[in-house]
Motif scaffolding. Structure first.
Motif, short mmCIF file in Angstrom:
data_model
loop_
_atom_site.label_atom_id
_atom_site.label_comp_id
_atom_site.label_asym_id
_atom_site.label_seq_id
_atom_site.Cartn_x
_atom_site.Cartn_y
_atom_site.Cartn_z
N LEU A 286 0.83 -1.21 0.00
CA LEU A 286 0.00 0.00 0.00
C LEU A 286 0.86 1.26 0.00
CD1 LEU A 286 -2.84 -0.83 2.59
CD2 LEU A 286 -3.02 -0.74 0.09
N ALA A 287 0.41 2.25 -0.78
CA ALA A 287 1.00 3.58 -0.71
C ALA A 287 0.12 4.50 0.12
CB ALA A 287 1.15 4.16 -2.12
N ALA B 83 1.52 0.51 -6.81
CA ALA B 83 1.35 0.42 -8.27
C ALA B 83 0.21 1.32 -8.75
CB ALA B 83 1.10 -1.03 -8.68
N GLU B 84 -0.90 1.33 -8.02
CA GLU B 84 -2.05 2.16 -8.40
C GLU B 84 -1.71 3.64 -8.26
OE1 GLU B 84 -5.77 -0.81 -7.15
OE2 GLU B 84 -4.82 0.49 -5.64
N HIS B 85 -1.00 3.97 -7.18
CA HIS B 85 -0.60 5.37 -6.98
C HIS B 85 0.35 5.81 -8.10
CE1 HIS B 85 0.51 9.07 -5.01
NE2 HIS B 85 1.77 8.68 -4.82
N ASN B 86 1.29 4.95 -8.45
CA ASN B 86 2.20 5.28 -9.55
C ASN B 86 1.45 5.49 -10.86
OD1 ASN B 86 4.39 5.16 -7.88
ND2 ASN B 86 5.18 3.20 -8.65
N GLU B 87 0.43 4.68 -11.08
CA GLU B 87 -0.38 4.83 -12.30
C GLU B 87 -1.09 6.18 -12.31
OE1 GLU B 87 -3.94 2.51 -14.78
OE2 GLU B 87 -3.19 1.68 -12.90
N TYR C 147 8.23 5.85 -10.92
CA TYR C 147 8.23 4.42 -10.59
C TYR C 147 8.89 4.16 -9.23
CZ TYR C 147 9.31 -0.57 -10.80
OH TYR C 147 9.44 -1.91 -10.50
N TYR C 148 10.01 4.84 -8.98
CA TYR C 148 10.78 4.55 -7.78
C TYR C 148 10.40 5.39 -6.55
CZ TYR C 148 14.15 1.77 -10.50
OH TYR C 148 14.76 0.80 -11.27
N GLY D 144 -3.70 14.37 -3.85
CA GLY D 144 -4.77 15.28 -3.47
C GLY D 144 -6.07 15.07 -4.24
N GLY D 145 -6.00 14.25 -5.29
CA GLY D 145 -7.21 13.96 -6.06
C GLY D 145 -7.73 15.14 -6.86
#
Length: 727
Positions: free
Chosen positions: A8-9, A16-20, A49-50, A174-175
């Motif tokens: 989780l991020a 992975a979802e946050h990076n996307e 990515y990192y 922040g969306g």
């Protein structure tokens, strides 16, 4: 290989979802044409990515999954940005410079600690956090090339990667949208011209506006007299690109914002135009209430602060504080690298602010942003400082004459003003501009004793409480309309120089320096429709006091206009400035020395030495206070507002609205006024008054002073005579 889908991020997002989400933000920048360089995109892609890899550590995962809100515990985890850099694979880069640039962006994408010192001191302790992933990190040591990573921090591409990583990360976390597209300025300008042509069929864009449109792909400097339509010119230059208008005064900013909103944006203002200054939210709230609109002002204000809207009107301190190189400054500079920046009335800035502004323009230019300086006057000194722009230069003045100037080698006085006022004729509306509030108040007192009808005498300056200042500003704007024919005298200060669209028949003014003088003259016969056969501008060159900062400017100005008695054309004004304010004439002046001092300070400032709160443009410290006479008169209202503000169920907007009402009773005074008052209070010479609470730990001082129709004036507590029981 670590599967980022398993970690989780955020509470509801995997890494992975946050990076996307960040990649989607990057794609928007690419789609809008803001991110064009393939190499920069590749590095940004890697940084994205990192950047949150360090969150795979067990301590972070336990904390983010916990039902109870847990704080960061250094015994159980380390800051994830520090850990993330150990996962960056050096083999995935063509050279060390690219690797170091991405390492820098990832290491510094949060400002939790001094990363360089932290790694140098504690790297050995990271082993236990990295042990579960030793196949990935391969016992990597960052400390041995930490210095090389930090050295990359001021390289242009590193700044872009770091700034855009921050911009994408903040937007994703922040969306909110990372950018709103500019597809309305060209259309808005065309529609504006059509509306003009409906009233006057021959209407068309003038030479200044055509110049700006023709050179929209270049840096430009345009010097144009009052009334040439500099605002529309700046918009033509920006076109359908991301743009910023930088102005020195809030009143001018508000006026320009309203013009953009009403004349250009036409619809969907909240997705097109934003205000940006310290209390812009208060302005939005007031406008929303006045227009009975249902705008989400908090959300709208956030869009402006996050630099997401396509057209922003701002004070320089809100944008150009990036020159202080605090951690996070890169976001602003990266945004400006694909923007077009219009600097309006550059001559109005003090030498310290000018130094910060010009050093900032150099950085924007170096990063690829475009710059337009559009101004009524431009000194050769400033023009020389702008040579790096290689700008297309245009001068738009003519031989039209709006002013007939008489320079008098004496002090501004009430007798001369009253004599001209009593003559009447074509001079019914007289504007008097003083260099200080003290002088304005003195003149007001003098004329009050001499004038037949005191209702025709008015005073307006910056030392009125905000409520009174708003009322007076509306009054002078109404009185100053070209077709307003009532007789009267308004005494003011430099607050009228550039922010108010007023048109008086006659001007009496103290000399400050030439650029300021010509700004003041722009408030007289503004439309050029009044006779100029007689003197309509009286300039008094002897002053009560000359401030050391402008002493040389004042002396050069006085020399330039001494003995002037007759018409002065727009070209004359430009020529006078060009002859007086050369770099050679100013080279040893206090003005030039102050500019140099602040310019060199910025140039030599180490990266991340200052934090964002210390990144302050203004040297002069002013304090807001409530004058005791105002407090006494409005005590019931102020007490009720304090009571309401203590309600813990209030929304943020409601708190701002109530606090703004309290601030309406405040006036900004020099810090020394408050210091003198506190000193007198400690000696028992001044009243000790309970401060007004405006926040959890915020209080507003109430001080004993004079406050009446002349505005605020301090009390000399060493000479004032008291009743025995005044305390």
């Amino acid at each position: 290989m670590i599967n980022l889908n398993n970690y989780l991020a955020k509470e509801n997002k995997t890494i992975a979802e946050h990076n996307e989400d960040l990649m989607n933000c990057m794609n928007v920048l690419t789609e809008f044409g803001y991110l064009k360089d393939d190499h920069t995109m590749q590095l940004l892609n890697k940084a994205i990515y990192y950047h949150d890899f360090g969150k795979v550590q067990q301590g972070f995962q336990d904390r983010i999954k916990s039902e109870k809100r847990k704080r960061y515990d250094p015994e159980k985890e380390i800051f994830h940005n520090l850990l993330s850099v150990y996962f960056i694979d050096r083999e995935n880069f063509e050279n060390d410079e690219d690797y170091f640039a991405v390492c820098f962006a990832v290491l510094n994408h949060h400002d939790y600690c001094g990363v360089c010192d932290e790694i140098n001191s504690n790297e050995r302790e990271y082993t236990r956090f990295l042990k579960p992933f030793e196949d990935e990190v391969k016992k990597k040591r960052i400390r041995r090339f930490n210095g090389q990573i930090q050295d990359m921090g001021e390289e242009n591409e590193t700044i872009l990667v770091k700034g855009l990583l921050n911009k994408c990360d903040y937007s994703a976390s922040g969306g909110y949208k990372i950018e709103y597209k500019n597809d309305f300025i060209t259309k808005g300008l065309n529609n504006l011209l059509k509306r003009w042509q409906m009233k006057t069929p021959s209407s068309d864009w003038n030479a200044l506006q055509r110049f700006c449109k023709a050179n929209s792909d270049k840096n430009i400097i345009a010097v144009a007299q009052t009334g040439m339509g500099k605002t529309e010119a700046g918009l033509h230059w920006i076109g359908d690109n991301k743009g910023f208008f930088i102005l020195p005064l809030k009143t001018a900013i508000n006026a320009m914002y309203n013009r953009f909103k009403n004349d250009i944006a036409e619809e969907e203002t909240e997705e097109r135009v934003s205000l940006l200054y310290g209390d812009s939210l208060s302005y939005y709230i007031n406008e929303n209430n006045k227009n009975k609109a249902e705008l989400d002002v908090e959300e709208y204000n956030k869009r402006g602060k996050n630099l997401t809207l396509p057209l922003t009107v701002s004070t320089p301190d809100q944008i150009f504080n990036f020159v202080f190189k605090y951690n996070g400054y890169e976001l602003k500079l990266a945004t400006l690298s694909y923007s077009k920046v219009v600097i309006d009335e550059i001559q109005m800035y003090s030498p310290d602010t000018l130094a910060y502004l010009i050093s900032g323009l150099e950085r924007i230019h170096d990063m690829g942003g475009k710059i337009a300086v559009v101004t009524a006057t431009l000194t050769p000194f400033i023009k020389d400082k702008l040579k790096f722009l290689n700008a297309e230069y245009g001068e738009f003045t003519d031989d039209s004459i709006r002013h007939n100037m008489l320079c008098l080698d004496k002090k501004l006085n009430a007798d001369d003003i009253l004599e001209r006022y009593n003559e009447g004729g074509e001079c019914n509306k007289i504007l008097v501009v003083c260099n200080t509030v003290k002088k304005a108040q003195w003149l007001y007192d003098e004329l009050s004793e001499m004038i037949d009808n005191k209702d025709n005498l008015h005073i307006f300056h910056a030392r009125f409480v905000k409520n009174d200042r708003r009322s007076l500003e509306n009054e002078i704007m109404d009185f100053g309309k070209t077709d307003h024919i009532d007789k009267g005298i308004w005494i003011s200060t430099s607050v009228v120089e550039a922010s108010l669209d007023i048109d008086f028949d006659c001007l009496f003014t103290e000399l400050y320096e030439l650029t300021s003088l010509f700004q003041r003259m722009g408030r007289c016969n503004r439309r050029g429709a009044k006779p100029v056969s007689d003197t309509n501008c009286y300039v008094y060159s002897e002053l009560d006091k000359v401030y050391s900062e402008i002493e040389e400017l004042y002396n050069l100005s006085r020399k330039a206009i001494t003995g002037w008695n007759g018409p002065v054309s727009e070209k004359d004004k430009i020529n006078l400035i060009n002859e007086a304010f050369t770099t050679e004439n100013l080279k040893n002046s206090s003005y030039a020395e102050k500019f140099k001092k602040h310019y060199e300070f910025i140039k030599n400032l180490p990266l991340y030495e200052l934090d964002k709160k210390a990144a302050n443009f203004r040297e002069i410290a002013n304090k807001d206070i409530i004058p005791y006479p105002v407090y006494e008169e409005n005590k019931l209202e102020i007490d009720e507002l304090q009571r309401r503000l203590a309600d813990k169920t209030l929304t943020y907007t409601e708190k701002v609205e109530i606090r703004d009402k309290i601030m309406g009773y405040t006036v900004s005074v020099s810090e020394w006024v408050l210091k003198d008052y506190k000193k007198a209070e400690s000696k028992g010479k001044a009243l000790k008054i309970e401060p007004v609470k405006i926040g959890e730990k915020l209080f507003m001082d109430v001080i004993e002073c004079r406050y009446d129709e002349r505005g605020f004036a301090p009390v000399n507590f060493d000479t004032v005579i008291r009743e025995p029981d005044f305390l």
